[in-house]
Scaffold this active site. Sequence first.
Site, PDB file in Angstrom:
ATOM      1  N   SER A 106       0.824  -1.214   0.000  1.00 35.55           N
ATOM      2  CA  SER A 106       0.000   0.000   0.000  1.00 35.55           C
ATOM      3  C   SER A 106       0.860   1.267   0.000  1.00 35.55           C
ATOM      4  CB  SER A 106      -0.944   0.014   1.213  1.00 35.55           C
ATOM      5  OG  SER A 106      -0.203   0.073   2.413  1.00 35.55           O
ATOM      6  N   HIS A 107       2.146   1.150   0.313  1.00 33.50           N
ATOM      7  CA  HIS A 107       3.020   2.325   0.323  1.00 33.50           C
ATOM      8  C   HIS A 107       4.279   2.099  -0.503  1.00 33.50           C
ATOM      9  CE1 HIS A 107       0.141   3.301   3.409  1.00 33.50           C
ATOM     10  NE2 HIS A 107       0.489   4.561   3.228  1.00 33.50           N
ATOM     11  N   ASP A 135      -4.529   0.382   2.017  1.00 28.96           N
ATOM     12  CA  ASP A 135      -5.004  -0.996   1.882  1.00 28.96           C
ATOM     13  C   ASP A 135      -6.479  -1.027   1.495  1.00 28.96           C
ATOM     14  OD1 ASP A 135      -2.696  -2.495   2.213  1.00 28.96           O
ATOM     15  OD2 ASP A 135      -2.777  -2.308   4.384  1.00 28.96           O
TER      16      ASP A 135
HETATM   17  P1  NDP Z   1       0.370  -3.372   9.514  1.00 29.18           P
HETATM   18  O1  NDP Z   1      -0.826  -3.686  10.312  1.00 29.18           O
HETATM   19  O2  NDP Z   1       0.579  -4.084   8.228  1.00 29.18           O
HETATM   20  O3  NDP Z   1       1.696  -3.563  10.367  1.00 29.18           O
HETATM   21  C1  NDP Z   1       1.861  -2.857  11.551  1.00 29.18           C
HETATM   22  C2  NDP Z   1       3.158  -3.235  12.220  1.00 29.18           C
HETATM   23  O4  NDP Z   1       2.967  -4.445  12.944  1.00 29.18           O
HETATM   24  C3  NDP Z   1       4.323  -3.467  11.293  1.00 29.18           C
HETATM   25  O5  NDP Z   1       5.481  -2.963  11.885  1.00 29.18           O
HETATM   26  C4  NDP Z   1       4.337  -4.976  11.157  1.00 29.18           C
HETATM   27  O6  NDP Z   1       5.598  -5.502  10.797  1.00 29.18           O
HETATM   28  C5  NDP Z   1       3.929  -5.411  12.536  1.00 29.18           C
HETATM   29  N1  NDP Z   1       3.303  -6.704  12.580  1.00 29.18           N
HETATM   30  C6  NDP Z   1       2.330  -7.190  11.774  1.00 29.18           C
HETATM   31  N2  NDP Z   1       2.005  -8.438  12.147  1.00 29.18           N
HETATM   32  C7  NDP Z   1       2.777  -8.746  13.212  1.00 29.18           C
HETATM   33  C8  NDP Z   1       2.906  -9.887  14.033  1.00 29.18           C
HETATM   34  N3  NDP Z   1       2.162 -10.983  13.842  1.00 29.18           N
HETATM   35  N4  NDP Z   1       3.803  -9.868  15.041  1.00 29.18           N
HETATM   36  C9  NDP Z   1       4.575  -8.762  15.249  1.00 29.18           C
HETATM   37  N5  NDP Z   1       4.498  -7.657  14.490  1.00 29.18           N
HETATM   38  C10 NDP Z   1       3.605  -7.647  13.494  1.00 29.18           C
HETATM   39  O7  NDP Z   1       0.431  -1.775   9.241  1.00 29.18           O
HETATM   40  P2  NDP Z   1      -0.751  -0.820   8.777  1.00 29.18           P
HETATM   41  O8  NDP Z   1      -1.520  -1.514   7.710  1.00 29.18           O
HETATM   42  O9  NDP Z   1      -1.486  -0.310   9.936  1.00 29.18           O
HETATM   43  O10 NDP Z   1       0.075   0.388   8.140  1.00 29.18           O
HETATM   44  C11 NDP Z   1       0.758   0.179   6.909  1.00 29.18           C
HETATM   45  C12 NDP Z   1       1.582   1.393   6.558  1.00 29.18           C
HETATM   46  O11 NDP Z   1       0.742   2.467   6.222  1.00 29.18           O
HETATM   47  C13 NDP Z   1       2.493   1.923   7.662  1.00 29.18           C
HETATM   48  O12 NDP Z   1       3.823   1.864   7.160  1.00 29.18           O
HETATM   49  C14 NDP Z   1       2.069   3.357   7.877  1.00 29.18           C
HETATM   50  O13 NDP Z   1       3.109   4.289   8.086  1.00 29.18           O
HETATM   51  C15 NDP Z   1       1.376   3.662   6.562  1.00 29.18           C
HETATM   52  N6  NDP Z   1       0.406   4.736   6.761  1.00 29.18           N
HETATM   53  C16 NDP Z   1       0.746   6.008   6.388  1.00 29.18           C
HETATM   54  C17 NDP Z   1      -0.138   7.034   6.606  1.00 29.18           C
HETATM   55  C18 NDP Z   1       0.217   8.447   6.281  1.00 29.18           C
HETATM   56  O14 NDP Z   1      -0.573   9.324   6.541  1.00 29.18           O
HETATM   57  N7  NDP Z   1       1.373   8.749   5.744  1.00 29.18           N
HETATM   58  C19 NDP Z   1      -1.459   6.810   7.185  1.00 29.18           C
HETATM   59  C20 NDP Z   1      -1.682   5.449   7.583  1.00 29.18           C
HETATM   60  C21 NDP Z   1      -0.789   4.447   7.354  1.00 29.18           C
HETATM   61  P3  NDP Z   1       5.819  -6.131   9.303  1.00 29.18           P
HETATM   62  O15 NDP Z   1       5.811  -4.954   8.366  1.00 29.18           O
HETATM   63  O16 NDP Z   1       7.124  -6.833   9.378  1.00 29.18           O
HETATM   64  O17 NDP Z   1       4.662  -7.068   9.050  1.00 29.18           O
HETATM   65  O1  PYC Z   2      -2.672   4.484   3.962  1.00 28.13           O
HETATM   66  O2  PYC Z   2      -3.904   5.633   5.335  1.00 28.13           O
HETATM   67  C1  PYC Z   2      -3.027   5.564   4.472  1.00 28.13           C
HETATM   68  C2  PYC Z   2      -2.337   6.799   4.036  1.00 28.13           C
HETATM   69  C3  PYC Z   2      -2.754   8.071   4.187  1.00 28.13           C
HETATM   70  C4  PYC Z   2      -1.781   8.881   3.632  1.00 28.13           C
HETATM   71  C5  PYC Z   2      -0.806   8.085   3.171  1.00 28.13           C
HETATM   72  N1  PYC Z   2      -1.158   6.804   3.431  1.00 28.13           N
END
Ligand code: NDP
Ligand code: PYC
Length: 345
Positions: free
Chosen positions: A55-56, A196
Site C-alpha cells: 500500500s506504500h 489498503d
Molecule cells: P500493519 O498492520 O501491516 O503492520 C503494523 C506493524 O505491525 C508493522 O510494523 C508490522 O511488521 C507489525 N506486525 C504485523 N504483524 C505482526 C505480528 N504478527 N507480530 C509482530 N508484528 C507484526 O500496518 P498498517 O496496515 O497499519 O500500516 C501500513 C503502513 O501504512 C504503515 O507503514 C504506515 O506508516 C502507513 N500509513 C501512512 C499514513 C500516512 O498518513 N502517511 C497513514 C496510515 C498508514 P511487518 O511490516 O514486518 O509485518
Molecule cells: O494508507 O492511510 C493511508 C495513508 C494516508 C496517507 C498516506 N497513506
Amino acid sequence: MSPDSYPDEAATLHLPAEELQALASRVFQHLGLSLPHAEAMARTVVAGQRDDCQSHGVYRILSCAQTIRAGKVALQVEPVLAPASGAVVRVDAGYGFSPLAFERALPALVETTRQHGIGALVIRHCFHFSALWPEVEAITAHGLAALALTPSHAWVAPAGGSRPVFGTNPIAFGWPRPSKHPFVFDFATSAIARGDLELHRRAGTPLPAGCGVDAQGRPSTDPVAVAQGAMLAFGGHKGSALSAMVELMAGALIGDWMSQESLAFDEGAGAIPCHGELVLAFDPARLGAGDLAAQQQQAERLFHAITGQGARLPSQRRFEARARSLQRGVAVPRALYAEILALAE
Ligand code: NDP
Ligand code: PYC
C-alpha cells in the site's frame, strides 16, 4: 492487511531496485517534479515495494500523480530549514511532498539529538503519502531511538461515533540494535490503512470485518461503502485515543493542519493529505545512566523474551522481504508496472 492481490508469479515482474528507482524518478520528473524531489520520492516508494509494503510502495506513484493533477502541490519547491532552536529542528516543506523535507532535515535532527539527548523535528506544510518506517529506520542508523507521528485526511470515526474526524494517523517507533536490524513498528491507528482500503477497492475484494461503517453507520466490508461512510480506529476506544493524540501532537502542537483541515483543503480533489509531521529522536547515550552497553543488553533481553517463545518482532516480515528483493529483484505486479510506465508517456 493488504488484499492478497499479487500471488501470481506469472503476473509479477522482478526488477533490480536500481532499475525501479530510475523508473520511479523518471516518472516523477516527467510529472513535473524537480530532480531532488523525484529522487527522494522514488527512494521512498521503492523502499516500500522492496520491503513488500504494497500500500506504500510504487502503487503510491499513482496517488502522487493524481495529487499533481489536482494542482495543489508545489513541484519544484526547496524545503526551508530554519536555524536550530534548542532541541527543535524546523523544516517548511512549502506545500511540496514530504520525503525531501525529511531528508534535508535529518542531519540537523541527529546533531541536535546528540547535543541535547532529545530532538524534535517539525515538518510543516507537506503533502504526505509515505510509510513512516523509512524515517524512523534512518534515525536508528545513527544509534538513536525515534518516534514519528502524522495525521492524514479525516476518514476515521471516533469510537462510539460514525462520522469521520480522525485521519488514519500512523505511529512509528524505532530502536537501534548494534549489528542487527533495528526494532521498528509502524502502523495506522485505523483498523486498516487507507492505502489498503484502496487496494481492496481496486481488487474488488471485501475488507476484513470491523474496518468501517457505511454512510448510514452500519458495519460494512464494502470498501466503496466504507469510503463513503467512515473507517474505524483499531482497538476501539484505545486506537481512537491514540488517533486523537496524533492529531494533537502532529497538528495542533506544531501549528499545522489536522486531518479535518487537510480534507477540507482537498475540496474533493482526491489528492493525498496535506499537513505536518512530528518526528522525535532520543539518544540512549545521553538519556541513560552512562552504560550504553548495559542498556543495549537490557533491550536485547526483551527482544529475546519475545522471539524466544516463537513470536516475531515487528518488521521481521519486512526485513525478510528486503532480503528476498535484494536477491531476486523487487517484485512488482505487471499490471501496476504498466500503469506506472504509462505515466511516463
Ligand atoms: P500493519 O498492520 O501491516 O503492520 C503494523 C506493524 O505491525 C508493522 O510494523 C508490522 O511488521 C507489525 N506486525 C504485523 N504483524 C505482526 C505480528 N504478527 N507480530 C509482530 N508484528 C507484526 O500496518 P498498517 O496496515 O497499519 O500500516 C501500513 C503502513 O501504512 C504503515 O507503514 C504506515 O506508516 C502507513 N500509513 C501512512 C499514513 C500516512 O498518513 N502517511 C497513514 C496510515 C498508514 P511487518 O511490516 O514486518 O509485518
Ligand atoms: O494508507 O492511510 C493511508 C495513508 C494516508 C496517507 C498516506 N497513506
